[in-house]
Design a protein around this motif. Structure first.
Motif, PDB file in Angstrom:
ATOM      1  N   GLU A 518      54.084   4.527-122.395  1.00 29.46           N
ATOM      2  CA  GLU A 518      53.988   6.236-121.654  1.00 29.46           C
ATOM      3  C   GLU A 518      55.146   6.482-120.671  1.00 29.46           C
ATOM      4  N   VAL A 519      55.382   5.448-119.967  1.00 24.87           N
ATOM      5  CA  VAL A 519      56.538   5.818-118.843  1.00 24.87           C
ATOM      6  C   VAL A 519      57.753   6.160-119.578  1.00 24.87           C
ATOM      7  N   ILE A 520      58.315   5.273-120.646  1.00 21.93           N
ATOM      8  CA  ILE A 520      59.366   5.581-121.471  1.00 21.93           C
ATOM      9  C   ILE A 520      59.366   6.851-122.043  1.00 21.93           C
ATOM     10  N   MET A 521      58.121   7.132-122.651  1.00 17.53           N
ATOM     11  CA  MET A 521      58.041   8.525-123.064  1.00 17.53           C
ATOM     12  C   MET A 521      58.200   9.564-122.110  1.00 17.53           C
ATOM     13  N   SER A 522      57.705   9.515-120.928  1.00 17.73           N
ATOM     14  CA  SER A 522      57.740  10.476-119.800  1.00 17.73           C
ATOM     15  C   SER A 522      59.402  10.689-119.456  1.00 17.73           C
ATOM     16  N   ILE A 523      60.055   9.617-119.346  1.00 19.58           N
ATOM     17  CA  ILE A 523      61.634   9.583-119.085  1.00 19.58           C
ATOM     18  C   ILE A 523      62.191  10.189-120.142  1.00 19.58           C
ATOM     19  N   ASN A 524      61.768   9.950-121.305  1.00 24.74           N
ATOM     20  CA  ASN A 524      62.307  11.008-122.490  1.00 24.74           C
ATOM     21  C   ASN A 524      62.130  12.219-122.374  1.00 24.74           C
TER      22      ASN A 524
END
Length: 564
Positions: A518-524
């Motif tokens: 979820e954090v990776i997706m937020s960075i994206n």
């Protein structure tokens, strides 16, 4: 010349010789002559144990005077096994002439350990603390009790001391023995005993008798002129009393309408001046603030007792950093409860925050103000919206930006960023993200530079905290809500592209297997918002490479997730 031993003296001469030795030992110039005379010390201790009352009295005089401010003589005495037995026997003597022997032996014990830690440890290890508490419990002579208290203070403050050595009734005995006239003098002693958890719990027994008496004694002392000369130790002991409310069993044993709770409330409302009253208010705020960490009590403190109004009403007369910090801690604990947040804001909690984050306040106080504000807006759209709308008038948000940008205290920068993240997350409940940017620019009087600064501070939070911090997801999410016009998009692209430390931190998050998908997706999402501005950068630019790595990591994690 001092004799090497006493064995050659007959009983009639012995008392005279001991009297002369006591006089020599009392003289600073001749006291060192006793150094090394181990046989003499042995003979004195033996006569102390077995001699007549008059001989024992003279023996005590010699030993007491020998040990006064002379560590060599103290070491000599400690090496004699008979001395300890004789001293403990003399301390417990009673009746007739024995009273004089007992009282003199108390002074000997004081002289023996005064300002000398090895001698203090020697008495602690050999059970003298229990004997002294027994004496304190049974004697009521002011002068002798004072010597016992002064000796106990040295022993209890020694590093060798542990709570298991103290008798269970120690706190009660001290409270009964220390009167109002000497309460300030022995505050350090009381503070030390209250630092032991078992004695904190015992203070809640017997209908809180000991605790209530101590609180009343120190309230009276805090209002006296003597408090100004003992402000530091007074503050310490009041805080020790307040911290008893941290005990897990406190909410179960003390109801909110209890006399003690009402007493602490009176401390908060005391409108007097001076360091003593300031410490009193700080202790009251701390005690009830600790109580508010209990969820059920926290709600009652606001809805039933209206204690938050006490802080709002009295914050303007608070002057010391200690009480202002305590006020902030109390409000922060109250704001943790979702049921309390809105009521606190509607009843002017922001006015307290405004004072706490004033530029004239100490970093400790400012930090507490930021923490209160973060709790008030956390998960509360209404409170965050009110804060944004009121900023052009009260300037609270603008002051927070100033703290985050200019203050050199790292913990203040981090707390500011956490507050701003909570603020953005709360206001993100707006239906349209363009409205979010509109709200922010309006909050800062349409100054887009202020909005940029807000997100620059949030971005800095990625560097200032551990990459596995629980605040990372919220930080990244707040950034992903950011840029919705070309000017702000360009600002963020340039900021990220020029700061290798920021792109490196984002890369660390992506490569860390413990960082959630979820954090990776937020960075994206941050880079999706930035859109074409990133794609227009040359491929060799750090930001371009980072975006490519993010895309690859998302694909890799998706394949792992789906089992492809």
């Amino acid at each position: 010349m001092i004799a090497e031993a006493l064995s050659s003296y007959d009983p009639k001469q012995l008392e005279c010789e001991l009297s002369e030795l006591a006089s020599l030992a009392a003289n600073e110039s001749t006291r060192p002559e006793f150094n090394g005379k181990s046989q003499l010390v042995y003979d004195i201790a033996s006569n102390l144990q077995n001699g007549s009352s008059s001989v024992r009295f003279q023996c005590l005089r010699v030993l007491g005077n020998m040990c006064a401010d002379n560590n060599a003589n103290r070491d000599l005495v400690m090496r004699d096994e008979v001395f300890l037995q004789a001293l403990k026997s003399s301390l417990t003597a009673a009746g007739g002439e024995n009273d004089n022997i007992r009282n003199t032996s108390i002074i000997v014990a004081f002289n023996f350990c005064n300002d000398y830690e090895p001698a203090q440890k020697y008495l602690i290890d050999n059970g003298v603390v229990t004997v002294l508490f027994y004496l304190l419990d049974n004697l009521h002579h002011d002068d002798i009790s004072d010597f016992i208290l002064r000796t106990l203070e040295m022993l209890i403050l020694n590093e060798a001391m542990s709570e298991s050595i103290l008798p269970p009734s120690a706190l009660h005995t001290l409270i009964q023995s220390i009167g109002l006239s000497s309460i300030g003098e022995y505050s350090i002693l009381i503070t030390k005993v209250l630092s032991f958890k078992s004695f904190q719990s015992r203070a809640l027994e017997n209908d809180l008798f000991d605790l209530r008496k101590l609180c009343h004694l120190y309230e009276t002392f805090a209002e006296s002129v003597e408090a100004e000369d003992a402000s530091e130790v007074l503050a310490d002991v009041l805080m020790a009393l307040a911290n008893i409310s941290c005990l897990d069993e406190f909410p179960d044993k003390v109801s909110l309408d209890n006399e003690l709770v009402q007493l602490w409330r009176c401390w908060i409302l005391n409108r007097g001046s001076g360091s003593g009253i300031s410490s009193l208010r700080a202790a009251g705020l701390t005690a009830l603030g600790n109580l508010a960490t209990n969820e059920a009590a926290c709600i009652k403190v606001v809805h039933d007792l209206q204690l938050h109004n006490d802080i709002i009403c009295t914050v303007n007369i608070m002057t010391s950093a200690q009480e202002l910090h305590a006020a902030g801690g109390f409000l922060k604990n109250l704001a943790i409860s979702e049921e309390n947040k809105r009521q606190l804001v509607e009843e002017n909690a922001y006015t307290v925050v405004k004072k706490l984050i004033n530029k004239d306040m100490s970093p400790q106080v400012v930090f507490s103000g930021l923490s209160v504000l973060r709790q008030l807006v956390n998960n509360s759209y209404e409170n965050a919206y009110d804060l944004a709308k009121s900023n052009p008038e009260d300037g609270i948000l603008s002051r927070c930006l100033e703290i985050g940008k200019k203050n050199e205290e790292k913990n203040l920068k981090i707390e500011t960023a956490r507050l701003l993240c909570a603020f953005i997350r709360a206001t993100a409940r707006l239906a349209c993200t363009d409205e979010l940017l509109s709200l922010l620019t309006e909050a800062f009087s349409n100054d887009i530079q202020q909005v940029k600064l807000l997100f620059e501070i949030i971005l800095q939070l990625l560097l200032d905290q551990d990459q596995e911090s629980t605040f990372i997801p919220g930080t990244v999410y707040a950034l992903s809500l950011f840029a919705h016009d070309n000017e702000t998009k360009s600002f963020l692209v340039n900021l990220l592209d020029d700061r290798d430390d920021l792109t490196d931190r984002l890369r660390q998050l992506i490569e860390n297997p413990r960082v959630s998908r979820e954090v990776i997706m937020s960075i994206n999402a941050i880079f999706r918002v930035l859109g074409n501005m990133v794609s227009e950068l040359p491929d060799e630019r750090p930001l371009s490479r980072l975006v490519a790595e993010i895309d690859a990591e998302i694909v890799r994690r998706q394949s792992v997730h789906t089992g492809v």
